[in-house]
Design a protein around this motif. Structure first.
Motif, PDB file in Angstrom:
ATOM      1  N   THR A 221       0.836  -1.196   0.000  1.00 18.19           N
ATOM      2  CA  THR A 221       0.000   0.000   0.000  1.00 18.19           C
ATOM      3  C   THR A 221       0.874   1.251   0.000  1.00 18.19           C
ATOM      4  O   THR A 221       1.864   1.321   0.739  1.00 18.19           O
ATOM      5  CB  THR A 221      -0.917   0.023   1.243  1.00 18.19           C
ATOM      6  OG1 THR A 221      -1.728  -1.147   1.231  1.00 18.19           O
ATOM      7  CG2 THR A 221      -1.819   1.252   1.232  1.00 18.19           C
ATOM      8  N   ALA A 222       0.511   2.216  -0.835  1.00 17.76           N
ATOM      9  CA  ALA A 222       1.259   3.472  -0.879  1.00 17.76           C
ATOM     10  C   ALA A 222       1.176   4.173   0.468  1.00 17.76           C
ATOM     11  O   ALA A 222       0.097   4.356   1.021  1.00 17.76           O
ATOM     12  CB  ALA A 222       0.692   4.365  -1.976  1.00 17.76           C
ATOM     13  N   VAL A 223       2.336   4.547   1.001  1.00 23.21           N
ATOM     14  CA  VAL A 223       2.373   5.267   2.271  1.00 23.21           C
ATOM     15  C   VAL A 223       1.797   6.669   2.105  1.00 23.21           C
ATOM     16  O   VAL A 223       1.087   7.183   2.980  1.00 23.21           O
ATOM     17  CB  VAL A 223       3.823   5.329   2.793  1.00 23.21           C
ATOM     18  CG1 VAL A 223       3.907   6.189   4.053  1.00 23.21           C
ATOM     19  CG2 VAL A 223       4.351   3.928   3.072  1.00 23.21           C
ATOM     20  N   TRP A 224       2.080   7.301   0.959  1.00 24.61           N
ATOM     21  CA  TRP A 224       1.630   8.670   0.712  1.00 24.61           C
ATOM     22  C   TRP A 224       1.619   8.909  -0.790  1.00 24.61           C
ATOM     23  O   TRP A 224       2.461   8.378  -1.513  1.00 24.61           O
ATOM     24  CB  TRP A 224       2.563   9.667   1.390  1.00 24.61           C
ATOM     25  CG  TRP A 224       2.209  11.110   1.181  1.00 24.61           C
ATOM     26  CD1 TRP A 224       1.305  11.832   1.902  1.00 24.61           C
ATOM     27  CD2 TRP A 224       2.747  12.018   0.206  1.00 24.61           C
ATOM     28  NE1 TRP A 224       1.237  13.129   1.424  1.00 24.61           N
ATOM     29  CE2 TRP A 224       2.121  13.263   0.386  1.00 24.61           C
ATOM     30  CE3 TRP A 224       3.702  11.879  -0.802  1.00 24.61           C
ATOM     31  CZ2 TRP A 224       2.408  14.369  -0.403  1.00 24.61           C
ATOM     32  CZ3 TRP A 224       4.001  12.985  -1.597  1.00 24.61           C
ATOM     33  CH2 TRP A 224       3.348  14.217  -1.389  1.00 24.61           C
ATOM     34  N   VAL A 225       0.644   9.676  -1.265  1.00 25.28           N
ATOM     35  CA  VAL A 225       0.645  10.128  -2.661  1.00 25.28           C
ATOM     36  C   VAL A 225       0.403  11.636  -2.660  1.00 25.28           C
ATOM     37  O   VAL A 225      -0.214  12.185  -1.740  1.00 25.28           O
ATOM     38  CB  VAL A 225      -0.424   9.416  -3.521  1.00 25.28           C
ATOM     39  CG1 VAL A 225      -0.094   7.956  -3.723  1.00 25.28           C
ATOM     40  CG2 VAL A 225      -1.820   9.599  -2.939  1.00 25.28           C
ATOM     41  N   PRO A 226       0.897  12.343  -3.663  1.00 26.09           N
ATOM     42  CA  PRO A 226       0.802  13.805  -3.659  1.00 26.09           C
ATOM     43  C   PRO A 226      -0.606  14.306  -3.945  1.00 26.09           C
ATOM     44  O   PRO A 226      -1.431  13.582  -4.535  1.00 26.09           O
ATOM     45  CB  PRO A 226       1.763  14.214  -4.782  1.00 26.09           C
ATOM     46  CG  PRO A 226       1.829  13.035  -5.677  1.00 26.09           C
ATOM     47  CD  PRO A 226       1.676  11.839  -4.803  1.00 26.09           C
ATOM     48  N   PRO A 227      -0.923  15.536  -3.528  1.00 28.31           N
ATOM     49  CA  PRO A 227      -2.203  16.140  -3.892  1.00 28.31           C
ATOM     50  C   PRO A 227      -2.364  16.139  -5.408  1.00 28.31           C
ATOM     51  O   PRO A 227      -1.397  16.244  -6.153  1.00 28.31           O
ATOM     52  CB  PRO A 227      -2.077  17.574  -3.357  1.00 28.31           C
ATOM     53  CG  PRO A 227      -1.028  17.501  -2.294  1.00 28.31           C
ATOM     54  CD  PRO A 227      -0.069  16.440  -2.731  1.00 28.31           C
ATOM     55  N   GLY A 228      -3.604  16.016  -5.851  1.00 26.10           N
ATOM     56  CA  GLY A 228      -3.874  15.951  -7.281  1.00 26.10           C
ATOM     57  C   GLY A 228      -3.980  14.533  -7.796  1.00 26.10           C
ATOM     58  O   GLY A 228      -4.259  14.323  -8.976  1.00 26.10           O
ATOM     59  N   SER A 229      -3.762  13.539  -6.907  1.00 22.44           N
ATOM     60  CA  SER A 229      -3.828  12.140  -7.326  1.00 22.44           C
ATOM     61  C   SER A 229      -5.250  11.612  -7.370  1.00 22.44           C
ATOM     62  O   SER A 229      -5.535  10.632  -8.071  1.00 22.44           O
ATOM     63  CB  SER A 229      -2.995  11.267  -6.372  1.00 22.44           C
ATOM     64  OG  SER A 229      -1.648  11.655  -6.361  1.00 22.44           O
ATOM     65  N   GLY A 230      -6.160  12.237  -6.603  1.00 20.52           N
ATOM     66  CA  GLY A 230      -7.517  11.704  -6.525  1.00 20.52           C
ATOM     67  C   GLY A 230      -7.506  10.306  -5.933  1.00 20.52           C
ATOM     68  O   GLY A 230      -6.731  10.003  -5.029  1.00 20.52           O
ATOM     69  N   ARG A 231      -8.337   9.424  -6.492  1.00 24.17           N
ATOM     70  CA  ARG A 231      -8.418   8.052  -5.987  1.00 24.17           C
ATOM     71  C   ARG A 231      -7.358   7.139  -6.611  1.00 24.17           C
ATOM     72  O   ARG A 231      -7.273   5.956  -6.299  1.00 24.17           O
ATOM     73  CB  ARG A 231      -9.798   7.464  -6.282  1.00 24.17           C
ATOM     74  CG  ARG A 231     -10.122   7.316  -7.775  1.00 24.17           C
ATOM     75  CD  ARG A 231     -11.547   6.822  -7.962  1.00 24.17           C
ATOM     76  NE  ARG A 231     -11.986   6.804  -9.343  1.00 24.17           N
ATOM     77  CZ  ARG A 231     -11.902   5.742 -10.153  1.00 24.17           C
ATOM     78  NH1 ARG A 231     -11.373   4.617  -9.706  1.00 24.17           N
ATOM     79  NH2 ARG A 231     -12.345   5.810 -11.404  1.00 24.17           N
ATOM     80  N   PHE A 232      -6.539   7.684  -7.471  1.00 27.10           N
ATOM     81  CA  PHE A 232      -5.622   6.873  -8.272  1.00 27.10           C
ATOM     82  C   PHE A 232      -4.283   6.660  -7.571  1.00 27.10           C
ATOM     83  O   PHE A 232      -3.758   7.561  -6.916  1.00 27.10           O
ATOM     84  CB  PHE A 232      -5.393   7.543  -9.625  1.00 27.10           C
ATOM     85  CG  PHE A 232      -6.670   7.828 -10.378  1.00 27.10           C
ATOM     86  CD1 PHE A 232      -7.282   6.837 -11.114  1.00 27.10           C
ATOM     87  CD2 PHE A 232      -7.256   9.089 -10.327  1.00 27.10           C
ATOM     88  CE1 PHE A 232      -8.459   7.095 -11.802  1.00 27.10           C
ATOM     89  CE2 PHE A 232      -8.426   9.359 -11.006  1.00 27.10           C
ATOM     90  CZ  PHE A 232      -9.044   8.365 -11.751  1.00 27.10           C
ATOM     91  N   ARG A 233      -3.737   5.479  -7.740  1.00 28.34           N
ATOM     92  CA  ARG A 233      -2.421   5.150  -7.194  1.00 28.34           C
ATOM     93  C   ARG A 233      -1.496   4.671  -8.318  1.00 28.34           C
ATOM     94  O   ARG A 233      -0.549   5.321  -8.654  1.00 28.34           O
ATOM     95  CB  ARG A 233      -2.544   4.086  -6.090  1.00 28.34           C
ATOM     96  CG  ARG A 233      -3.361   4.558  -4.870  1.00 28.34           C
ATOM     97  CD  ARG A 233      -2.721   5.748  -4.201  1.00 28.34           C
ATOM     98  NE  ARG A 233      -3.470   6.229  -3.046  1.00 28.34           N
ATOM     99  CZ  ARG A 233      -4.364   7.212  -3.071  1.00 28.34           C
ATOM    100  NH1 ARG A 233      -4.644   7.822  -4.224  1.00 28.34           N
ATOM    101  NH2 ARG A 233      -4.980   7.610  -1.979  1.00 28.34           N
ATOM    102  N   SER A 234      -1.799   3.526  -8.908  1.00 28.30           N
ATOM    103  CA  SER A 234      -1.046   3.044 -10.067  1.00 28.30           C
ATOM    104  C   SER A 234      -1.838   1.942 -10.740  1.00 28.30           C
ATOM    105  O   SER A 234      -2.681   1.292 -10.124  1.00 28.30           O
ATOM    106  CB  SER A 234       0.341   2.522  -9.654  1.00 28.30           C
ATOM    107  OG  SER A 234       0.227   1.390  -8.817  1.00 28.30           O
ATOM    108  N   GLY A 235      -1.573   1.766 -12.036  1.00 24.97           N
ATOM    109  CA  GLY A 235      -2.256   0.714 -12.778  1.00 24.97           C
ATOM    110  C   GLY A 235      -3.464   1.222 -13.540  1.00 24.97           C
ATOM    111  O   GLY A 235      -3.653   2.428 -13.719  1.00 24.97           O
ATOM    112  N   MET A 236      -4.291   0.281 -13.988  1.00 23.32           N
ATOM    113  CA  MET A 236      -5.441   0.585 -14.843  1.00 23.32           C
ATOM    114  C   MET A 236      -6.703   0.817 -14.011  1.00 23.32           C
ATOM    115  O   MET A 236      -6.977   0.090 -13.056  1.00 23.32           O
ATOM    116  CB  MET A 236      -5.669  -0.562 -15.823  1.00 23.32           C
ATOM    117  CG  MET A 236      -6.621  -0.230 -16.960  1.00 23.32           C
ATOM    118  SD  MET A 236      -5.896   0.868 -18.211  1.00 23.32           S
ATOM    119  CE  MET A 236      -4.893  -0.305 -19.155  1.00 23.32           C
TER     120      MET A 236
END
Length: 273
Positions: A221-236
């Motif tokens: 699980t991603a520890v943190w993602v930047p603002p502007g990512s929305g619900r998205f992390r990686s992949g399709m």
């Protein structure tokens, strides 16, 4: 007889594990490129576009050409895509324009188009957009802003400036979108896909980066993602307007570390379906 684990042994094991993880995150994973190939079914795809390949580079954070960039260049040369797209955060400052040109020249090939969008770091690093556009052009690439264009092969492109930094203009990007059998949507921060108006035209594939896949993951699980990512992390992902692929990117930001989150070069092949 099973001996109890002493506090000293437990601490020693923990220190060893932490050392191995740190070595992996700093010395191994940042240059351990994952070349991921994906088929993208397109209804009523013309025969001329069957097998059309798109290589996606994102979040390069380029200062000098390193081993991970050479691996990406070699992979692109070997797979011979018809289109290469760079979806932002290619550089963090004006001083890296020369090495960006060098990279793009290495990606160029006869008949291949190279397109780019702007990310938040180009804005935050105060890279003059005119100079950025000129650098891409000198290397045979094209920087897109909030606009729509039609490629020579008959692929329609919608592109936006960066959503995270507040520079995306959907009204301009979606004005007069060319009609074509295949439509791609290129942007940097994927949160913009959650702001598309209901009447926006559908696309066959949206491409974004920005998240780095979290860059450092714990238990997958991603520890943190930047603002502007929305619900998205990686992949399709499926969205209301089409499928979106979010790349983990090539480079690193803030910390030169990746842990259980290898850099990625996704390559997409259009197929009839």
């Amino acid at each position: 007889m099973v001996r109890p684990v002493t506090r000293r042994a437990f601490l020693h094991a923990g220190c060893c594990a932490a050392g191995i993880a740190a070595f992996d995150g700093i010395a191994i994973e940042p240059s351990w490129l994952d070349v991921a190939e994906h088929d993208v079914p397109i209804p009523r795809l013309p025969a001329a576009l069957q097998g059309f390949r798109i290589a996606h580079l994102s979040d390069i954070h380029l200062r000098a050409l390193g081993s991970v960039h050479e691996k990406a260049i070699d992979a692109i040369r070997g797979l011979a895509p018809d289109l290469v797209v760079l979806t932002g955060d290619a550089i963090e400052g004006e001083g890296s324009l020369g090495v960006l040109e060098e990279l793009c020249r290495s990606l160029a090939a006869p008949g291949r188009e190279v397109l780019a969008t702007v990310g938040n770091w180009e804005h935050w690093g105060h890279v003059p957009l005119q100079r950025l556009s000129e650098a891409y052009a000198r290397a045979g690439a094209r920087l897109l802003g909030n606009e729509s264009v039609l490629l020579k092969r008959g692929v329609s492109i919608v592109a936006t400036d960066d959503f995270c930094s507040g520079n995306a203009d959907l009204r301009a990007a979606l004005a007069n979108v060319p009609s074509a059998p295949v439509r791609l949507f290129l942007t940097h921060a994927p949160g913009v896909f959650e702001t598309l108006p209901p009447g926006a035209p559908r696309f066959d594939l949206g491409l974004a980066g920005h998240t780095h896949g979290g860059q450092i993951r714990a238990l997958g699980t991603a520890v943190w993602v930047p603002p502007g990512s929305g619900r998205f992390r990686s992949g399709m992902y499926d969205t209301a307007h089409g499928r979106v692929y979010v790349s983990r990117g090539v480079g690193t930001s803030v910390l030169p570390v990746r842990f259980t989150c290898r850099p990625e070069l996704p390559v997409f092949r259009l197929i009839a379906g």
